[in-house]
Scaffold this motif. Structure first.
Motif, short mmCIF file in Angstrom:
data_model
loop_
_atom_site.label_atom_id
_atom_site.label_comp_id
_atom_site.label_asym_id
_atom_site.label_seq_id
_atom_site.Cartn_x
_atom_site.Cartn_y
_atom_site.Cartn_z
N CYS A 67 74.63 5.28 48.10
CA CYS A 67 75.11 4.45 49.21
C CYS A 67 74.00 4.09 50.19
N ALA A 79 71.47 9.29 49.71
CA ALA A 79 72.79 9.89 49.94
C ALA A 79 73.83 9.00 49.28
N GLY A 80 74.96 9.60 48.92
CA GLY A 80 75.97 8.80 48.25
C GLY A 80 77.27 9.53 48.05
N GLU A 81 78.10 8.95 47.18
CA GLU A 81 79.45 9.46 46.92
C GLU A 81 79.54 9.94 45.47
N ARG A 120 81.11 13.01 49.95
CA ARG A 120 79.88 12.36 50.40
C ARG A 120 78.78 13.42 50.44
N VAL A 166 74.37 14.52 50.20
CA VAL A 166 72.95 14.19 50.30
C VAL A 166 72.18 15.22 49.48
N LYS A 224 76.55 8.91 59.14
CA LYS A 224 76.52 7.78 58.22
C LYS A 224 75.63 8.10 57.02
N TYR A 225 75.89 7.36 55.93
CA TYR A 225 75.07 7.55 54.73
C TYR A 225 73.59 7.32 55.03
N SER A 260 70.55 9.94 54.51
CA SER A 260 69.44 9.68 53.59
C SER A 260 68.09 9.91 54.25
#
Length: 365
Positions: free
Chosen positions: A34, A64-66, A82, A84, A149-150, A154
């Motif tokens: 993401c 980072a992501g899902e 979610r 990282v 937040k993503y 990150s």
């Protein structure tokens, strides 16, 4: 799916290529990226194409992501979380570093999104988190707090590097002064950590190109003074600001030999210099002063799980600011613009998000 790949051994160029979506095993996790950010380690291969056709790796180690799929034997993680990554892909599990939980200093480590990895990286749509690493290193991935937040998550790699260098490796006490060399992400996060640690004067040393925007941001984030190393006598100015007896810590994030020389010249006896940045040229000056004044030069590499636990808490509670650091956002198809903005020092941190209209989605798995 598309992926930004590096070719060649030591140094090599980038190419956007087509690769299959990773197939996960029973212990693996598939992550949809993401947000991914460009690091200085990525920049050293930009426009250094050596003509090699030898595939090295899919790049992007700050991501980072899902979670979109988990293997049948995965019990600690679930689809929809979610997360990282600390970019660990492989460690041996037997060396002294691993015995201490210092996995990023494993002598056999392989990192996701860095050289010679086989699992992928953040400059793509999906990355495989290998179950092998999660068996040995439970905190190779972390759940992202709901209010983070993503793109903020990150950025945890440079945040954690700065935290480890300033808060864990140094002996900084509240009221002492700190000089930080380098106005990039590592330097600016080090400024923030030094402020949290109660440093008195926090002096950021940069170059002429940093005066355009980075110095203003540095002052907003906690730097009490900024010095232009292109035009000012850095050692004299730091001694003027800090005095002869209060500068006990230099965080050297630039990797430049002149910065290390200046750091040795400016600190008080019994001081510490933490060298975070990397340079590749041999030293052309004497380091006898570190013996004469009992100065410690500490090498820095990465972070541990305590670093991540505390850095995530600081991010969650708003004590670390990421938003001022993110100056540019691009779709992955415009990756060259992002890299060029970093090369031109117009950007501090660039976020890339996948924007190719390919056919893959979670229904394909």
């Amino acid at each position: 799916m598309k992926a930004l790949a590096r070719y060649g051994k030591e140094f090599g160029g980038y190419r956007m290529i087509d690769v299959p979506v990773p197939k996960i095993g029973s212990e693996d996790i598939l992550l949809r990226i993401c947000a991914a950010t460009i690091c200085g380690a990525d920049m050293k291969h930009y426009k250094v194409d050596n003509g090699s056709d030898e595939f090295n790796s899919i790049r992007g180690h700050e991501f980072a992501g899902e979670i979109v799929k988990v293997g049948k034997d995965v019990t600690d993680w679930r689809v929809g979380q979610r997360i990282v990554s600390d970019n660990s892909g492989h460690v041996c599990g037997y060396c002294r570093a691993d015995d201490q939980g210092d996995f990023l200093n494993c002598i056999h480590k392989v990192n996701l999104g860095l050289d010679n990895n086989r699992w992928g990286g953040g400059f793509s749509k999906y990355v495989l988190i290998p179950g092998e690493i999660l068996r040995i290193h439970k905190h190779a991935i972390w759940e992202i707090p709901d209010n983070v937040k993503y793109e903020e998550a990150s950025s945890l790699d440079p945040i954690c590097n700065a935290y480890k260098a300033v808060a864990q490796q140094s002996s900084l006490l509240p009221g002492e002064d700190v000089v930080v060399f380098g106005a990039g992400p590592l330097g600016l996060y080090s400024v923030q950590i030094a402020k949290l640690m109660g440093a008195s004067h926090i002096v950021l040393v940069g170059m002429q190109e940093d005066t355009v925007s980075r110095f203003d941001i540095a002052r907003k984030l906690g730097a009490t003074e900024t010095i232009n190393g292109s035009t000012e006598d850095v050692v004299a100015r730091c001694k003027e600001i800090c005095g002869e007896d209060n500068l006990g810590l230099v965080i050297e994030c630039s990797g430049a030999n002149p910065a290390l020389k200046q750091a040795i010249e400016m600190v008080r006896p019994n001081a510490e210099i933490v060298r975070v940045g990397m340079g590749f040229k041999p030293l052309n000056f004497s380091i006898n002063r570190i013996t004469e004044w009992n100065i410690s030069i500490l090498g820095h590499m990465a972070y541990d799980s305590i670093t991540w636990r505390n850095a995530i808490e600081l991010l969650k509670t708003g004590k670390i600011q990421v938003e001022p650091m993110i100056t540019h956002r691009f779709g992955l198809s415009h990756w060259e613009e992002g890299f060029q903005a970093m090369a031109d020092k117009k950007a501090i941190k660039v976020v890339l998000t996948y924007d190719y209209p390919d056919a893959t989605d979670t229904s394909d798995f």
